[in-house]
Design an enzyme around this catalytic site. Structure first.
Site, PDB file in Angstrom:
ATOM      1  N   ASN A   1       0.870  -1.177   0.000  1.00 47.31           N
ATOM      2  CA  ASN A   1       0.000   0.000   0.000  1.00 47.31           C
ATOM      3  C   ASN A   1       0.907   1.227   0.000  1.00 47.31           C
ATOM      4  OD1 ASN A   1      -1.811   2.059   0.438  1.00 47.31           O
ATOM      5  ND2 ASN A   1      -2.291   1.487   2.555  1.00 47.31           N
TER       6      ASN A   1
ATOM      7  N   LYS B   1       0.097   4.216  -0.210  1.00 55.37           N
ATOM      8  CA  LYS B   1      -0.567   5.407   0.354  1.00 55.37           C
ATOM      9  C   LYS B   1      -0.342   6.604  -0.576  1.00 55.37           C
ATOM     10  CE  LYS B   1       0.184   3.507   4.913  1.00 55.37           C
ATOM     11  NZ  LYS B   1      -0.179   3.672   6.291  1.00 55.37           N
TER      12      LYS B   1
ATOM     13  N   HIS C   1      -9.746   1.068   4.474  1.00 61.29           N
ATOM     14  CA  HIS C   1      -8.482   1.252   5.212  1.00 61.29           C
ATOM     15  C   HIS C   1      -8.749   2.182   6.392  1.00 61.29           C
ATOM     16  CE1 HIS C   1      -4.396   2.474   6.206  1.00 61.29           C
ATOM     17  NE2 HIS C   1      -3.985   1.400   5.555  1.00 61.29           N
TER      18      HIS C   1
ATOM     19  N   GLU D   1      -7.226   4.602   7.542  1.00 61.43           N
ATOM     20  CA  GLU D   1      -7.048   6.036   7.269  1.00 61.43           C
ATOM     21  C   GLU D   1      -8.264   6.605   6.551  1.00 61.43           C
ATOM     22  OE1 GLU D   1      -3.210   5.574   5.411  1.00 61.43           O
ATOM     23  OE2 GLU D   1      -2.385   4.999   7.359  1.00 61.43           O
TER      24      GLU D   1
ATOM     25  N   GLU E   1      -5.713  -5.097  10.368  1.00 63.76           N
ATOM     26  CA  GLU E   1      -4.693  -4.077  10.592  1.00 63.76           C
ATOM     27  C   GLU E   1      -4.993  -3.330  11.888  1.00 63.76           C
ATOM     28  OE1 GLU E   1      -2.706  -2.716   6.767  1.00 63.76           O
ATOM     29  OE2 GLU E   1      -4.628  -1.727   6.766  1.00 63.76           O
TER      30      GLU E   1
ATOM     31  N   GLY F   1       1.969   2.140  10.650  1.00 60.66           N
ATOM     32  CA  GLY F   1       2.909   3.254  10.508  1.00 60.66           C
ATOM     33  C   GLY F   1       3.583   3.658  11.806  1.00 60.66           C
TER      34      GLY F   1
ATOM     35  N   SER G   1       2.953  -2.289  10.290  1.00 58.50           N
ATOM     36  CA  SER G   1       4.408  -2.303  10.528  1.00 58.50           C
ATOM     37  C   SER G   1       5.048  -3.655  10.237  1.00 58.50           C
ATOM     38  CB  SER G   1       4.732  -1.838  11.949  1.00 58.50           C
ATOM     39  OG  SER G   1       4.333  -0.479  12.112  1.00 58.50           O
TER      40      SER G   1
HETATM   41  C1  PEP Z   1      -1.025   0.105   5.844  1.00 57.84           C
HETATM   42  O1  PEP Z   1      -1.103   1.292   5.627  1.00 57.84           O
HETATM   43  O2  PEP Z   1      -1.882  -0.657   5.398  1.00 57.84           O
HETATM   44  C2  PEP Z   1       0.111  -0.398   6.626  1.00 57.84           C
HETATM   45  C3  PEP Z   1       0.094  -1.634   7.037  1.00 57.84           C
HETATM   46  O3  PEP Z   1       1.127   0.495   6.883  1.00 57.84           O
HETATM   47  P1  PEP Z   1       2.527   0.173   7.603  1.00 57.84           P
HETATM   48  O4  PEP Z   1       3.038  -1.123   7.041  1.00 57.84           O
HETATM   49  O5  PEP Z   1       3.404   1.330   7.242  1.00 57.84           O
HETATM   50  O6  PEP Z   1       2.245   0.058   9.049  1.00 57.84           O
END
Ligand code: PEP
Length: 281
Positions: A24, A26, A113, A115, A184, A190, A229
């Site tokens: 992803n 972003k 997601h 966000e 998630e 992040g 992460s």
């Molecule tokens: C995400 O945005 O779906 C995600 C898992 O981000 P990160 O790996 O940076 O935590």
């Protein structure tokens, strides 16, 4: 809460051995940076072909660029988007329909997601409507869900993700067969703070049991991704968990070497699952 114990055995269609690793991006990238990243991935992936499915979910303006690069290389990388409209067409300024994504060669799309839930007010009902719109056009939605830190600390994790998934399963009915879900935890996205493999496995097992309990969707196994992460150092441990079928990777998908390390770990974990399946039959 769904009974964890039944999760590994209750799915009549068995388990997936081929993992899915989706990046992803972003709101990151540029024409030049994308060119360099995708070229680096493609030059290495041709050697690893088919060990696992690899996808990149790019910002909307770069879908055509990346589609053009992938087109020359067969199906080594699946093209994904990060959002889709719940509407088919019309006066929805700024939105992108599922049919438009299909026109550009997109086959996967992130839906819900955290966000988007947090900054764009996407509710469970909107997420379900977007998943429906995606499926109706032949896109594979990746349903993203997860709990906040306060919810985890209050022991509400299972109730929260069960509610989020339940709304989608209810709306999709039989169309949810083969659904892709990304667990998630919001506190892990992040932040550099990852769920432990045991924490992630427990939630995945519960989600799988919930999907199998929705009898109309048991014909085709679900794909359950972990996101939050995941990186080159922790991917192997997470991906070796029984109910983790792949990963949704944010930050680490922007660095070719890190993303490729995760892809290799997924390939090895998938091969181990296949071997385990063969020796138990
Ligand atoms: C995400 O945005 O779906 C995600 C898992 O981000 P990160 O790996 O940076 O935590």
């Amino acid at each position: 809460m769904v009974n964890h114990a039944q999760s590994l055995t209750s799915g009549p269609a068995g388990r997936l051995a081929r993992k899915l690793i989706a990046g992803n991006w972003k709101m990151n990238g540029s024409l030049a940076a994308n060119e360099a990243l995708v070229s680096a991935l493609l030059s290495d992936l041709s050697r690893e072909a088919a060990a696992c499915e690899v996808a990149v979910c790019t910002p909307m303006p770069y879908l055509a660029q990346v589609a053009g690069m992938l087109g020359k290389h067969g199906a080594a990388i699946t093209l994904g988007a990060q959002d889709v409209s719940a509407h088919a067409q019309g006066a929805y300024t700024g939105e992108t329909s599922a049919a438009m994504l299909c026109d550009l060669g997109v086959s996967l799309v992130l839906v819900g997601h955290s966000e988007r839930r947090q900054y764009h007010g996407e509710t469970d009902a909107i997420v379900a409507a977007k998943a429906q719109a995606a499926l109706q056009s032949g896109l594979r939605p990746i349903i993203c869900l997860g709990e906040t830190l306060e919810e985890r600390e209050a022991n509400h994790t299972h109730a929260v993700v069960e509610r989020q998934l339940g709304v989608v399963l209810q709306a999709l009915g039989a169309a949810a067969a083969g659904l892709i879900v990304a667990y998630e935890p919001i506190w892990a996205i992040g932040t550099g703070r990852t769920a432990t493999p045991e924490q992630a496995q427990a939630v995945h097992a519960s989600l799988r049991a919930q999907i199998y309990a929705a009898s109309s969707v048991s014909a085709k196994p679900a794909t359950l991704l972990y996101g939050g992460s995941m990186n080159a150092a922790n991917a192997a441990d997470l991906l070796s968990q029984a109910d983790i079928d792949g990963g949704l990777i944010g930050g680490a998908s922007l660095k070719a070497t890190d993303f490729l390390t995760i892809i290799r770990a997924a390939g090895r974990a998938g091969a181990a699952t296949l071997l385990a399946g063969a020796s138990s039959t």
